[in-house]
Write a protein that holds these residues in place. Sequence first.
Motif, PDB file in Angstrom:
ATOM      1  N   SER A 281       5.863  10.142   4.146  1.00 12.36           N
ATOM      2  CA  SER A 281       6.089   8.938   3.347  1.00 12.36           C
ATOM      3  C   SER A 281       7.236   8.097   3.892  1.00 12.36           C
ATOM      4  O   SER A 281       7.257   6.877   3.727  1.00 12.36           O
TER       5      SER A 281
ATOM      6  N   ASN B 149      -3.921   5.917   5.588  1.00  7.69           N
ATOM      7  CA  ASN B 149      -2.998   6.689   4.749  1.00  7.69           C
ATOM      8  C   ASN B 149      -3.235   8.187   4.867  1.00  7.69           C
ATOM      9  O   ASN B 149      -2.287   8.974   4.813  1.00  7.69           O
ATOM     10  N   GLU B 150      -4.486   8.599   5.021  1.00  4.12           N
ATOM     11  CA  GLU B 150      -4.766  10.024   5.141  1.00  4.12           C
ATOM     12  C   GLU B 150      -4.241  10.600   6.451  1.00  4.12           C
ATOM     13  O   GLU B 150      -4.097  11.816   6.581  1.00  4.12           O
TER      14      GLU B 150
ATOM     15  N   LEU C  89      -7.186   2.127  -4.972  1.00  2.00           N
ATOM     16  CA  LEU C  89      -7.324   0.977  -4.074  1.00  2.00           C
ATOM     17  C   LEU C  89      -8.686   0.312  -4.245  1.00  2.00           C
ATOM     18  O   LEU C  89      -8.799  -0.916  -4.253  1.00  2.00           O
TER      19      LEU C  89
ATOM     20  N   THR D 208       0.822  -1.202   0.000  1.00  2.00           N
ATOM     21  CA  THR D 208       0.000   0.000   0.000  1.00  2.00           C
ATOM     22  C   THR D 208       0.859   1.255   0.000  1.00  2.00           C
ATOM     23  O   THR D 208       0.535   2.249  -0.668  1.00  2.00           O
TER      24      THR D 208
ATOM     25  N   ARG E  52       5.702   5.586   6.228  1.00  2.57           N
ATOM     26  CA  ARG E  52       4.370   5.070   5.916  1.00  2.57           C
ATOM     27  C   ARG E  52       4.287   3.555   6.043  1.00  2.57           C
ATOM     28  O   ARG E  52       3.368   3.011   6.654  1.00  2.57           O
TER      29      ARG E  52
ATOM     30  N   THR F  99       0.763   4.190  -2.917  1.00  2.00           N
ATOM     31  CA  THR F  99       0.472   5.545  -2.434  1.00  2.00           C
ATOM     32  C   THR F  99       1.567   6.505  -2.859  1.00  2.00           C
ATOM     33  O   THR F  99       1.295   7.623  -3.324  1.00  2.00           O
ATOM     34  N   ASP F 100       2.820   6.102  -2.727  1.00  2.00           N
ATOM     35  CA  ASP F 100       3.928   6.952  -3.145  1.00  2.00           C
ATOM     36  C   ASP F 100       3.955   7.160  -4.656  1.00  2.00           C
ATOM     37  O   ASP F 100       4.326   8.232  -5.143  1.00  2.00           O
TER      38      ASP F 100
ATOM     39  N   VAL G  18      -5.059   7.779  -4.410  1.00  2.00           N
ATOM     40  CA  VAL G  18      -4.905   6.379  -4.030  1.00  2.00           C
ATOM     41  C   VAL G  18      -6.226   5.737  -3.611  1.00  2.00           C
ATOM     42  O   VAL G  18      -6.401   4.520  -3.771  1.00  2.00           O
TER      43      VAL G  18
ATOM     44  N   ILE H 241      -1.464  10.613  -2.445  1.00  2.00           N
ATOM     45  CA  ILE H 241      -2.539  10.320  -1.503  1.00  2.00           C
ATOM     46  C   ILE H 241      -3.894  10.761  -2.040  1.00  2.00           C
ATOM     47  O   ILE H 241      -4.932  10.177  -1.718  1.00  2.00           O
TER      48      ILE H 241
ATOM     49  N   SER I  13      -7.857   1.233   4.766  1.00  2.00           N
ATOM     50  CA  SER I  13      -6.513   1.550   4.264  1.00  2.00           C
ATOM     51  C   SER I  13      -6.386   3.032   3.933  1.00  2.00           C
ATOM     52  O   SER I  13      -5.371   3.669   4.250  1.00  2.00           O
ATOM     53  N   VAL I  14      -7.403   3.592   3.288  1.00  2.00           N
ATOM     54  CA  VAL I  14      -7.362   5.017   2.937  1.00  2.00           C
ATOM     55  C   VAL I  14      -7.384   5.869   4.202  1.00  2.00           C
ATOM     56  O   VAL I  14      -6.666   6.881   4.304  1.00  2.00           O
TER      57      VAL I  14
END
Length: 428
Positions: free
Chosen positions: A346, A340-341, A132, A116, A349, A120-121, A128, A125, A336-337
């Motif tokens: 990074s 990440n938010e 996803l 993930t 992460r 994302t990278d 993504v 973001i 997952s989102v």
Amino acid sequence: MTRAGAVRFFYASELLWSFASTVSFTVTGVYFVSTLGLNPFELVLVGTVMELSIFVFEVPTGVVADTYSRRLSVVIGWLVMGAGMALVGGVHAYLAVLAGYVVWGFGYTFTSGAYTAWITDEVGIDRVGRILARGQQLSYAGAIAGLPVSVGLAVIDLGLAVAVGGGLLVLLAASGALLMPETGFRRRPAGERGTAWRELRATAGAAGRYVRAERVLLLIMAIAFFAGASTESFDRLREAQFLRNVGLPSFGGLDPVVWFGVFGLGTLVIGVVAAEVLVRRFDRVGREGLARLLFGVTALQAGTVMLFALAGNLAVALAGYWLYYLTRSLASPAFSVWINENVTDSGVRATVLSFTSQADAIGQVGGGPVLGALGNAFGLRAALLAGGALLLPALGLYGRAIRRGGEEPELERLPTPVTESSAARTPA
């Protein structure tokens, strides 16, 4: 390879990963019950040793992804997981199953945060979430393709299907080594790096400080703990519930593994529809919206597990079974989102994602044996009901997040968490 190329590879790997996993995992429960004759405690213990392996190795392997290479970590993970499933299916013995799941868990830790973090990278973001969700949809398409292959192999030999799926994961690892791009991740220049051990310690320490500062991440990890404890009962006892309590259709004289393939196909069709709903909504859902979505699907998940546990006939059991997987297919990309938010650096992460996966593993390791022992003492239904009840504390935590807008507002009064990786990228 361009950013679009990274997205194409991500979608292709979702298809291939799901195809290979479906070939193996569609029949593992039947293999354990019908071929090896495992009781409820032994069934849950399989998952417990796997999760214990994940718990032990999760953070070290996540640090590898943040320190050296996301791509390298993912490729190693696919290779090791494939070897683990080949061992599970190739040697028809309980000790081989336990050993194979330890190997699989070790391999999984290389992918859980890195995969993930990699996409994302590569895409950013802001994009993504949709990617996803679309990847989740494609993974269901891969699973639909894998189902008849799994059933066909299982009719010949249940263990053969499990082993072949492992071999396909090894092929996926080879394709990743050749084709997977990595342009979004930047390893620090050699002159700025210390020894390998110091690099690992520095990244792990930076991620730990980040999590302690971002309190919403602690809340997310607590949710992952209860979710992990809950899933063990359903994931390990669902086939036994059908075979021992509910019963399978008698018409047609079909092998039980064929019926489980049919049930799985229904699950996958539902998942494709659910993923399409998420794809269309992710552009409009913020942190609070994600928290509300996750609260709703978790409440439904708890209810459907209990419905499945209490089912006295096949129709009710299938309703609970399919609705449970619908809620899981909705929750997975949204969770997952949400994570990440809340991870803006990074450089840590993958390690922070690994911390979350480790919290899930702790829940499964702690909850699995208890639920298995409960199943041995009071029956499968009691173990499944207890698994559903373990989701109730997670609802309280989601409620806290909703009241605070999907985050922790008091963090706005704190200085931004500074990690070694972010400091190294800050201009003088």
